[in-house]
Design a protein around this motif. Structure first.
Motif, PDB file in Angstrom:
ATOM      1  N   CYS A 164      -0.853   1.918  11.701  1.00  0.00           N
ATOM      2  CA  CYS A 164      -1.426   1.639  10.384  1.00  0.00           C
ATOM      3  C   CYS A 164      -0.702   0.474   9.723  1.00  0.00           C
ATOM      4  O   CYS A 164      -1.337  -0.405   9.114  1.00  0.00           O
ATOM      5  CB  CYS A 164      -1.362   2.879   9.499  1.00  0.00           C
ATOM      6  N   ASN A 174      -5.914   5.920   5.494  1.00  0.00           N
ATOM      7  CA  ASN A 174      -5.020   4.842   5.065  1.00  0.00           C
ATOM      8  C   ASN A 174      -5.540   3.428   5.339  1.00  0.00           C
ATOM      9  O   ASN A 174      -5.055   2.470   4.735  1.00  0.00           O
ATOM     10  CB  ASN A 174      -3.658   5.008   5.750  1.00  0.00           C
ATOM     11  N   GLU A 229      -8.283   6.951   9.055  1.00  0.00           N
ATOM     12  CA  GLU A 229      -9.374   6.908   8.085  1.00  0.00           C
ATOM     13  C   GLU A 229      -8.864   6.977   6.651  1.00  0.00           C
ATOM     14  O   GLU A 229      -9.412   6.330   5.746  1.00  0.00           O
ATOM     15  CB  GLU A 229     -10.349   8.057   8.357  1.00  0.00           C
ATOM     16  N   SER A 282      -7.420  -4.335  11.132  1.00  0.00           N
ATOM     17  CA  SER A 282      -8.300  -3.198  11.396  1.00  0.00           C
ATOM     18  C   SER A 282      -7.572  -2.213  12.283  1.00  0.00           C
ATOM     19  O   SER A 282      -6.562  -2.542  12.918  1.00  0.00           O
ATOM     20  CB  SER A 282      -9.592  -3.662  12.082  1.00  0.00           C
ATOM     21  N   ASN A 302      -8.796   2.064   4.884  1.00  0.00           N
ATOM     22  CA  ASN A 302     -10.185   2.294   4.457  1.00  0.00           C
ATOM     23  C   ASN A 302     -10.629   1.428   3.291  1.00  0.00           C
ATOM     24  O   ASN A 302     -11.720   1.617   2.759  1.00  0.00           O
ATOM     25  CB  ASN A 302     -10.359   3.771   4.061  1.00  0.00           C
ATOM     26  N   SER A 303      -9.803   0.486   2.853  1.00  0.00           N
ATOM     27  CA  SER A 303     -10.181  -0.320   1.693  1.00  0.00           C
ATOM     28  C   SER A 303     -10.501  -1.747   2.110  1.00  0.00           C
ATOM     29  O   SER A 303     -10.184  -2.192   3.219  1.00  0.00           O
ATOM     30  CB  SER A 303      -9.051  -0.314   0.654  1.00  0.00           C
ATOM     31  N   ASN A 304     -11.128  -2.476   1.200  1.00  0.00           N
ATOM     32  CA  ASN A 304     -11.570  -3.840   1.510  1.00  0.00           C
ATOM     33  C   ASN A 304     -10.433  -4.853   1.557  1.00  0.00           C
ATOM     34  O   ASN A 304     -10.620  -5.962   2.057  1.00  0.00           O
ATOM     35  CB  ASN A 304     -12.602  -4.292   0.470  1.00  0.00           C
ATOM     36  N   ASP A 305      -9.268  -4.488   1.019  1.00  0.00           N
ATOM     37  CA  ASP A 305      -8.166  -5.455   0.981  1.00  0.00           C
ATOM     38  C   ASP A 305      -7.222  -5.319   2.175  1.00  0.00           C
ATOM     39  O   ASP A 305      -6.134  -5.884   2.186  1.00  0.00           O
ATOM     40  CB  ASP A 305      -7.373  -5.316  -0.318  1.00  0.00           C
ATOM     41  N   ILE A 306      -7.631  -4.575   3.206  1.00  0.00           N
ATOM     42  CA  ILE A 306      -6.836  -4.467   4.437  1.00  0.00           C
ATOM     43  C   ILE A 306      -7.000  -5.755   5.241  1.00  0.00           C
ATOM     44  O   ILE A 306      -8.123  -6.191   5.507  1.00  0.00           O
ATOM     45  CB  ILE A 306      -7.282  -3.252   5.274  1.00  0.00           C
ATOM     46  N   HIS A 314       0.837  -1.196   0.000  1.00  0.00           N
ATOM     47  CA  HIS A 314       0.000   0.000   0.000  1.00  0.00           C
ATOM     48  C   HIS A 314       0.874   1.248   0.000  1.00  0.00           C
ATOM     49  O   HIS A 314       1.987   1.240   0.533  1.00  0.00           O
ATOM     50  CB  HIS A 314      -0.921   0.025   1.221  1.00  0.00           C
TER      51      HIS A 314
END
Length: 282
Positions: A133, A161, A159, A170, A163-167, A73
């Motif tokens: 993060c 960094n 928020e 959490s 914020n995407s579905n591929d994280i 990322h």
């Protein structure tokens, strides 16, 4: 080789033999056990010679943001340079120790020395939030904490960094003041890891930090802290005080990320001693 050179080499070999290397906590690498804080300080300043290394090798505190690639990322960490004009406020910009620790985590996960996937992680003194993060990107369920007046910038960075579905993991933000009683919810399930960068800066803060670590850590918790070598007396005070309840090991620089190493930055692993060990020490 002259007799003088032979003697020096022999002394260096003897010193190497005296170093105790162990595994601590959930970190899979081998660390140098800290047994004598004054000797640790002498070796750090003597061998590292931090005053000859440039500070801020990986950061620019006058910039409004820091960009860094980690875990596939591209992170953009917002900074507030104007906050440096407020006495005692240093967490609104990035420091080398945070970048080095974040990239160390990424490298340790990639090399299988750390497993963060699904682990509970608490970061103390999160500041801009880079380390927390990256822990989330490595799969951890991360709680980033700081003082109330530091949370606005921290929340913005989380928020932006995470914020995407591929994280994989959490990240959430929580207020925490060192030395005060912790929120009972945070104590319901003690973390697997506690992280901190640049959290050792004066003796009053050290006392409060160790008070919080005492509450927050179980015997299964692995603490990973990084710091810049600025004040030898404060670091020695931290090591002496922490050794009452924690075993401490210094991570070799060869286990840092190959592109993010600095003679000004040190990383320690801490694990809480069990009751029997503490009783024997006393």
């Amino acid at each position: 080789m002259s007799s003088e050179e032979t003697g020096i080499a022999g002394e260096e070999e003897a010193e190497m033999e005296e170093v105790v290397r162990v595994k601590l906590g959930c970190y899979g690498g081998v660390v140098k056990l800290v047994e004598d804080p004054s000797e640790e300080i002498m070796l750090l300043w003597g061998l590292r010679q931090p005053i000859y290394s440039n500070p801020n090798a990986y950061v620019l505190q006058s910039s409004l943001s820091l960009r860094l690639d980690a875990c596939g990322h591209s992170l953009r960490i917002l900074q507030s340079p104007s906050s440096l004009m407020t006495p005692g406020v240093t967490g609104a910009v990035m420091w080398d120790s945070g970048v080095v620790l974040g990239k160390f985590l990424e490298n340790a996960v990639d090399s299988k020395r750390l497993l963060l996937q699904g682990k509970k992680v608490v970061e103390l003194g999160s500041g801009c939030g880079l380390v927390g993060c990256i822990a989330a990107l490595c799969g951890a369920q991360t709680i980033l904490t700081d003082l109330p007046d530091r949370l606005r910038l921290l929340k913005k960075n989380v928020e932006a960094n995470i914020n995407s579905n591929d994280i994989l993991g959490s990240a959430s933000v929580c207020e925490l003041t060192w030395g005060e009683d912790l929120d009972p919810q945070m104590l319901d399930l003690l973390p697997d890891y506690v992280l901190g960068s640049d959290v050792i800066y004066n003796e009053d803060a050290v006392r409060d930090l160790l008070s919080t670590l005492q509450q927050l850590c179980g015997t299964h918790t692995t603490v990973i802290v990084s710091g810049e070598l600025r004040n030898d007396s404060v670091l020695e005070y931290f090591l002496e005080a922490a050794m009452e309840n924690f075993s401490i090991g210094q991570v070799d620089q060869l286990e840092f990320h190959s592109e993010y190493r600095s003679n000004r930055v040190v990383i320690y692993i801490l694990v809480k001693k069990n009751f029997e060990e503490c009783a024997n020490d006393n």
